[in-house]
Design a protein around this motif. Structure first.
Motif, PDB file in Angstrom:
ATOM      1  N   SER A   1      18.031  -1.044   9.764  1.00  0.00           N
ATOM      2  CA  SER A   1      17.226  -0.479   8.603  1.00  0.00           C
ATOM      3  C   SER A   1      16.237  -0.971   7.814  1.00  0.00           C
ATOM      4  O   SER A   1      16.022  -0.586   6.670  1.00  0.00           O
ATOM      5  CB  SER A   1      18.245   0.172   7.507  1.00  0.00           C
ATOM      6  OG  SER A   1      19.085  -1.084   6.928  1.00  0.00           O
ATOM      7  N   GLY A   2      15.802  -2.016   8.261  1.00  0.00           N
ATOM      8  CA  GLY A   2      14.843  -2.915   7.540  1.00  0.00           C
ATOM      9  C   GLY A   2      13.234  -2.602   7.799  1.00  0.00           C
ATOM     10  O   GLY A   2      13.008  -1.663   8.747  1.00  0.00           O
ATOM     11  N   GLY A   3      12.365  -3.519   7.415  1.00  0.00           N
ATOM     12  CA  GLY A   3      10.969  -3.410   7.673  1.00  0.00           C
ATOM     13  C   GLY A   3      10.754  -3.752   9.380  1.00  0.00           C
ATOM     14  O   GLY A   3       9.957  -3.324   9.961  1.00  0.00           O
ATOM     15  N   ARG A   4      11.819  -4.830   9.816  1.00  0.00           N
ATOM     16  CA  ARG A   4      11.605  -5.231  11.026  1.00  0.00           C
ATOM     17  C   ARG A   4      11.828  -3.981  11.776  1.00  0.00           C
ATOM     18  O   ARG A   4      11.089  -3.463  12.861  1.00  0.00           O
ATOM     19  CB  ARG A   4      12.686  -6.019  11.141  1.00  0.00           C
ATOM     20  CG  ARG A   4      13.175  -6.341  12.883  1.00  0.00           C
ATOM     21  CD  ARG A   4      14.163  -7.159  13.097  1.00  0.00           C
ATOM     22  NE  ARG A   4      15.366  -6.918  12.495  1.00  0.00           N
ATOM     23  CZ  ARG A   4      16.393  -7.586  12.034  1.00  0.00           C
ATOM     24  NH1 ARG A   4      16.176  -8.850  12.181  1.00  0.00           N
ATOM     25  NH2 ARG A   4      17.192  -7.434  11.251  1.00  0.00           N
ATOM     26  N   GLU A   5      12.709  -2.889  11.755  1.00  0.00           N
ATOM     27  CA  GLU A   5      12.711  -1.702  12.221  1.00  0.00           C
ATOM     28  C   GLU A   5      11.869  -0.658  12.213  1.00  0.00           C
ATOM     29  O   GLU A   5      11.530  -0.039  13.309  1.00  0.00           O
ATOM     30  CB  GLU A   5      14.510  -1.190  12.020  1.00  0.00           C
ATOM     31  CG  GLU A   5      15.600  -2.025  12.406  1.00  0.00           C
ATOM     32  CD  GLU A   5      15.939  -3.388  11.755  1.00  0.00           C
ATOM     33  OE1 GLU A   5      15.409  -3.245  10.615  1.00  0.00           O
ATOM     34  OE2 GLU A   5      16.444  -4.044  12.428  1.00  0.00           O
ATOM     35  N   HIS A   6      11.189  -0.620  11.087  1.00  0.00           N
ATOM     36  CA  HIS A   6      10.210   0.390  10.735  1.00  0.00           C
ATOM     37  C   HIS A   6       9.049  -0.088  11.750  1.00  0.00           C
ATOM     38  O   HIS A   6       8.530   0.805  12.638  1.00  0.00           O
ATOM     39  CB  HIS A   6       9.735   0.654   9.209  1.00  0.00           C
ATOM     40  CG  HIS A   6       8.965   1.368   9.205  1.00  0.00           C
ATOM     41  ND1 HIS A   6       7.941   1.501   8.040  1.00  0.00           N
ATOM     42  CD2 HIS A   6       8.262   2.537  10.023  1.00  0.00           C
ATOM     43  CE1 HIS A   6       7.379   2.732   8.216  1.00  0.00           C
ATOM     44  NE2 HIS A   6       7.443   3.179   9.268  1.00  0.00           N
ATOM     45  N   ALA A   7       8.747  -1.417  11.609  1.00  0.00           N
ATOM     46  CA  ALA A   7       7.652  -2.132  12.777  1.00  0.00           C
ATOM     47  C   ALA A   7       8.058  -1.781  13.907  1.00  0.00           C
ATOM     48  O   ALA A   7       7.124  -1.378  14.831  1.00  0.00           O
ATOM     49  CB  ALA A   7       7.477  -3.505  12.290  1.00  0.00           C
TER      50      ALA A   7
ATOM     51  N   ASN B   1      15.446   1.415  -2.216  1.00  0.00           N
ATOM     52  CA  ASN B   1      17.103   1.387  -1.805  1.00  0.00           C
ATOM     53  C   ASN B   1      17.308  -0.037  -1.655  1.00  0.00           C
ATOM     54  O   ASN B   1      18.315  -0.191  -0.730  1.00  0.00           O
ATOM     55  CB  ASN B   1      17.168   2.515  -0.757  1.00  0.00           C
ATOM     56  CG  ASN B   1      18.619   2.880  -0.779  1.00  0.00           C
ATOM     57  OD1 ASN B   1      19.453   2.835  -1.492  1.00  0.00           O
ATOM     58  ND2 ASN B   1      18.981   2.910   0.456  1.00  0.00           N
ATOM     59  N   GLY B   2      16.704  -1.141  -1.872  1.00  0.00           N
ATOM     60  CA  GLY B   2      17.008  -2.245  -1.489  1.00  0.00           C
ATOM     61  C   GLY B   2      16.303  -3.419  -2.231  1.00  0.00           C
ATOM     62  O   GLY B   2      15.492  -2.887  -2.870  1.00  0.00           O
ATOM     63  N   GLY B   3      16.452  -4.813  -1.796  1.00  0.00           N
ATOM     64  CA  GLY B   3      15.928  -5.863  -2.769  1.00  0.00           C
ATOM     65  C   GLY B   3      14.500  -5.965  -2.155  1.00  0.00           C
ATOM     66  O   GLY B   3      13.418  -6.120  -2.790  1.00  0.00           O
ATOM     67  N   ARG B   4      14.226  -5.815  -0.749  1.00  0.00           N
ATOM     68  CA  ARG B   4      12.917  -5.894  -0.307  1.00  0.00           C
ATOM     69  C   ARG B   4      12.562  -4.511   0.089  1.00  0.00           C
ATOM     70  O   ARG B   4      13.328  -3.627   0.614  1.00  0.00           O
ATOM     71  CB  ARG B   4      12.941  -6.532   0.976  1.00  0.00           C
ATOM     72  CG  ARG B   4      13.190  -8.011   0.769  1.00  0.00           C
ATOM     73  CD  ARG B   4      12.727  -8.979   1.947  1.00  0.00           C
ATOM     74  NE  ARG B   4      14.003  -8.976   3.081  1.00  0.00           N
ATOM     75  CZ  ARG B   4      13.882  -9.279   4.263  1.00  0.00           C
ATOM     76  NH1 ARG B   4      12.773  -9.791   4.612  1.00  0.00           N
ATOM     77  NH2 ARG B   4      14.889  -9.138   5.219  1.00  0.00           N
ATOM     78  N   VAL B   5      11.526  -3.914  -0.597  1.00  0.00           N
ATOM     79  CA  VAL B   5      11.455  -2.424  -0.641  1.00  0.00           C
ATOM     80  C   VAL B   5      10.268  -2.289   0.463  1.00  0.00           C
ATOM     81  O   VAL B   5      10.688  -1.144   1.177  1.00  0.00           O
ATOM     82  CB  VAL B   5      10.821  -2.093  -2.097  1.00  0.00           C
ATOM     83  CG1 VAL B   5      10.469  -0.547  -2.097  1.00  0.00           C
ATOM     84  CG2 VAL B   5      11.781  -2.308  -3.101  1.00  0.00           C
ATOM     85  N   LEU B   6       9.168  -2.718   0.463  1.00  0.00           N
ATOM     86  CA  LEU B   6       8.131  -2.322   1.489  1.00  0.00           C
ATOM     87  C   LEU B   6       7.424  -3.602   1.822  1.00  0.00           C
ATOM     88  O   LEU B   6       7.429  -4.697   1.284  1.00  0.00           O
ATOM     89  CB  LEU B   6       6.885  -1.385   0.824  1.00  0.00           C
ATOM     90  CG  LEU B   6       7.394  -0.154   0.277  1.00  0.00           C
ATOM     91  CD1 LEU B   6       6.371   0.221  -0.803  1.00  0.00           C
ATOM     92  CD2 LEU B   6       7.600   0.945   1.391  1.00  0.00           C
TER      93      LEU B   6
ATOM     94  N   PHE C   1       5.100  -0.469   5.878  1.00  0.00           N
ATOM     95  CA  PHE C   1       6.465  -0.510   6.740  1.00  0.00           C
ATOM     96  C   PHE C   1       7.409  -0.386   5.530  1.00  0.00           C
ATOM     97  O   PHE C   1       7.495  -1.273   4.421  1.00  0.00           O
ATOM     98  CB  PHE C   1       6.726  -1.941   7.379  1.00  0.00           C
ATOM     99  CG  PHE C   1       5.672  -1.929   8.763  1.00  0.00           C
ATOM    100  CD1 PHE C   1       5.786  -0.892   9.699  1.00  0.00           C
ATOM    101  CD2 PHE C   1       5.023  -3.065   9.079  1.00  0.00           C
ATOM    102  CE1 PHE C   1       4.676  -0.789  10.701  1.00  0.00           C
ATOM    103  CE2 PHE C   1       4.059  -2.671  10.194  1.00  0.00           C
ATOM    104  CZ  PHE C   1       4.058  -1.743  10.980  1.00  0.00           C
ATOM    105  N   HIS C   2       8.334   0.523   5.759  1.00  0.00           N
ATOM    106  CA  HIS C   2       9.510   0.149   4.742  1.00  0.00           C
ATOM    107  C   HIS C   2      10.618  -0.478   5.096  1.00  0.00           C
ATOM    108  O   HIS C   2      10.810  -0.497   6.031  1.00  0.00           O
ATOM    109  CB  HIS C   2      10.002   1.917   4.576  1.00  0.00           C
ATOM    110  CG  HIS C   2       8.976   2.871   4.154  1.00  0.00           C
ATOM    111  ND1 HIS C   2       9.340   4.056   3.380  1.00  0.00           N
ATOM    112  CD2 HIS C   2       7.784   3.144   4.512  1.00  0.00           C
ATOM    113  CE1 HIS C   2       8.566   4.593   2.967  1.00  0.00           C
ATOM    114  NE2 HIS C   2       7.302   4.326   3.755  1.00  0.00           N
TER     115      HIS C   2
END
Ligand code: AMP
Ligand code: GLY
Length: 428
Positions: free
Chosen positions: A8-14, A381-386, A366-367
């Motif tokens: 569910s992180g930026g890694r997965e959006h990328a 919805n998290g500490g690291r947002v975008l 990337f979200h």
């Protein structure tokens, strides 16, 4: 092909963003995903370690490939779970089995593996609760700073570095006697400090052959000039200028090949990504750690640079014919700046409305920690947002675009580092 991507992180959006470009994709599901992955496929609410629920979803939706973003499901044995189930065993799983995931799940296992295969790493010894005295003697035999590592997964917090010998002994005691990191610190690895500059090397492996992906550098500390506490990562850059051909030849010969060959010799299958955290000590590479997945936020600069079809690459990993696959890389630099919530990496605010993402035209957004509310608003919805990724023919050009885009987006308490990749510009 129908694919389920876990994370569910930026890694997965990328990753989802690149997978969505592939002609091979029919349906992409992301579990649990975020507001960004919802633009690349369908988010589904599954718990990453509820393997039965994942099983049911995979069968109901004719999933043919499972791509695992974060380490926890791998360390918990999701790949083994698939292989041991008649109905699931044909499904391609990107991410290694539990035994290989120990390279990330146990620092002691990783150290022993490196020592068995003469892979350069910091000198170290491992201690348990009954060996605290021996541990203190070992600390006293080392030069400061002292590096103490909880053996198991500790959400990136399990490494303590101190210049003070007394404090190092105290930390050892907290970790072992008082279970500072719970079960993760049942064993503690004490190691020599390596002084140099870090970088992240990613290797796709089908268990037999391998391909080295673009290298990256991440920025872990919250503050500018690498100050303040560690975070999950405040930005990244790919390519890394000091990782020139001479250096990368050493990395391949001394580290990548012995790692892949070592796994083969020990009959440890590895279908997925080996992430090698390296220290460049005066031009010589040493392994700091292995991970068994892609890095975050490195993936946000590494994956956008892959021009070839990433699902084709994943198929090579799963089918054991990675050596027949093309890996075409964009020669430009990519930089990524992470926007974080107020308070991060300590307790932080959530639920802040995010504005103006649509006004960003020069970067990929990337979200990471985001969600959509019932009205369609995007909320933090998290500490690291975008994570804001840009390309350029130089690092200066790329980072200028990421900074410009970071300025455009707004939410209450937005923070980001303005010095990402600047250390590398000075070195050019
Ligand atoms: P790890 O979780 O093993 O990656 O450690 C977290 C961070 O601690 C690394 O990214 C390094 O910045 C630092 N670190 C770990 N081991 C060492 C070492 N032996 N020498 C210097 N720094 C280290
Ligand atoms: N960026 C470091 C990690 O993903 O662990």
């Amino acid at each position: 092909m129908n694919i389920l991507l876990l994370g569910s992180g930026g890694r997965e959006h990328a990753m989802a963003y690149k997978m969505a470009e592939s002609k091979k994709l029919s349906k992409l599901f992301i579990a649990p995903g975020n507001a960004g992955t919802a633009q690349c496929g369908i988010n589904v609410n599954l718990d990453l370690v509820d393997f039965e629920a994942i099983r049911n979803f995979v069968l109901e939706n004719q999933i043919q490939m499972l791509v695992v973003g974060p380490e926890i499901p791998l360390v918990e044995g999701i790949h083994d779970f698939f292989l041991n189930d008649e109905a699931l065993k044909q499904i391609q799983v990107i991410g290694p089995q539990k035994q290989a995931a120990m390279l990330e799940g146990s620092k002691d296992f990783a150290k022993s593996f490196m020592n068995r295969h003469q892979i350069p790493t910091a000198k170290s010894k491992t201690f348990t609760k009954s060996q605290i005295r021996d541990g203190v003697v070992y600390i006293n035999s080392l030069e400061p700073p002292y590096v103490l590592k909880a053996d198991g997964l500790a959400a990136g917090k399990g490494v303590i570095i101190t210049d003070n010998q007394g404090e190092a002994a105290q930390v050892l005691n907290y970790m072992l006697a008082d279970a500072l990191f719970g079960e993760a610190s049942t064993k503690v690895v004490i190691e020599e400090y390596l002084s140099g500059i870090e970088l992240s090397v990613f290797v796709a492996s089908d268990g037999n052959s391998y391909k080295i992906l673009p290298v990256a550098k991440d920025y872990k500390r919250i503050g500018e000039g690498d100050s303040g506490p560690n975070t999950g990562g405040m930005g990244s850059v790919s390519h890394v200028p000091f990782a020139d051909k001479e250096f990368m030849d050493k990395v391949e010969k001394r580290i990548v090949i012995p790692t892949i060959e070592g796994l083969k010799q020990e009959n440890i299958p590895f279908k997925g990504f080996v992430f090698i955290g390296l220290m460049n000590v005066k031009g010589e590479p040493y392994v700091i750690e292995y991970n068994v997945r892609m890095g975050d936020p490195e993936t946000e600069t590494v994956f956008p640079r892959i021009k070839s079809d990433v699902i084709d690459l994943f198929e090579g990993i799963a089918n054991g014919n990675l050596n027949t696959k093309q890996l075409e890389i964009d020669p430009r630099f990519a930089t990524c700046i992470v926007l974080t919530a107020k308070g991060y990496p300590n307790s932080y605010e959530k639920g802040k409305q995010i504005h103006h993402i649509e006004k960003v035209t020069d970067s990929l957004v990337f979200h990471a920690g985001t969600k959509t509310d019932e009205q369609g608003n995007i909320l933090s919805n998290g500490g690291r947002v975008l994570a804001i990724t840009s390309f350029g023919n130089s690092i200066e050009e790329a980072i200028a675009l990421s900074l410009k885009s970071a300025e455009i987006i707004s939410f209450d308490g937005k923070y980001y580092r303005k010095d990402i990749a600047k250390d590398l510009i000075a070195k050019l």
